[in-house]
Design an enzyme around this catalytic site. Sequence first.
Site, mmCIF file in Angstrom:
data_model
loop_
_atom_site.group_PDB
_atom_site.id
_atom_site.type_symbol
_atom_site.label_atom_id
_atom_site.label_comp_id
_atom_site.label_asym_id
_atom_site.label_seq_id
_atom_site.Cartn_x
_atom_site.Cartn_y
_atom_site.Cartn_z
ATOM 1 C CE LYS A 196 43.325 -3.098 -23.050
ATOM 2 N NZ LYS A 196 44.508 -2.595 -22.299
ATOM 3 C CE1 TYR A 233 41.847 -1.173 -17.734
ATOM 4 C CE2 TYR A 233 40.895 0.404 -19.273
ATOM 5 C CZ TYR A 233 41.526 -0.806 -19.021
ATOM 6 O OH TYR A 233 41.833 -1.651 -20.075
ATOM 7 C CG ASN A 290 47.953 -3.461 -23.485
ATOM 8 O OD1 ASN A 290 46.818 -3.209 -23.837
ATOM 9 N ND2 ASN A 290 48.334 -3.468 -22.222
ATOM 10 C CG HIS A 350 40.672 -6.141 -19.901
ATOM 11 N ND1 HIS A 350 41.354 -5.670 -18.808
ATOM 12 C CD2 HIS A 350 39.628 -6.872 -19.421
ATOM 13 C CE1 HIS A 350 40.729 -6.078 -17.703
ATOM 14 N NE2 HIS A 350 39.675 -6.806 -18.049
ATOM 15 C CD GLU A 365 37.614 -7.291 -15.235
ATOM 16 O OE1 GLU A 365 37.848 -8.091 -16.172
ATOM 17 O OE2 GLU A 365 38.511 -6.627 -14.678
#
Length: 147
Positions: free
Chosen positions: A20, A58, A121, A124, A135
């Site tokens: 991220k 998401y 965070n 992913h 994915e």
Amino acid sequence: MKKASNDVNVTNTKTLTIIKPDGMKHIDEIINMFYENGLKISSYKIEQLTDEILEEHYSHLLDKPFYPKLRNYMMSAPVAIMVLEGENAVEKLRALMGPTDATKADPDTIRGKFGTDITYNAIHGSDSDENAKIEIERFFKAKQKRI
Ligand code: IDP
Ligand code: MG
């Protein structure tokens, strides 16, 4: 006892990860952690995520009050998207990442080292073999857009 070379469950050898925006400045160390833990990169690209792909990725969080914040975070800078391969790749990466809330993550985990809180965070990782497949397809096998 001799182990046949094909004696590996091929269904649990791949996972998808996204470094991220806040994780990008630590990408070298994160990649090093993958290799130290038996996860190798087999596909890799740097990309600016769009509204469209985030709403798909998401979709389970679209109704949450924090979705706009998550979207802005994920679109704040390009990210690195990778397919990782290794035995029990999904499980292995999730353990290496630590829990969603970085404040609760063990300091040896990626989120413990580089994440800030439950939103920011750093990384992913797919949460099941089934989602890993979806994915990987989403980010690496989608039809090229016409330009
Ligand atoms: P995961 O990334 O550990 O699989 P998910 O529940 O799938 O967790 O959530 C996806 C991402 O949405 C998280 O990594 C985090 O960035 C963000 N997120 C999840 N839950 C919250 C929350 O309660 N508040 C703010 N952001 C959240
Ligand atoms: Mg998730």
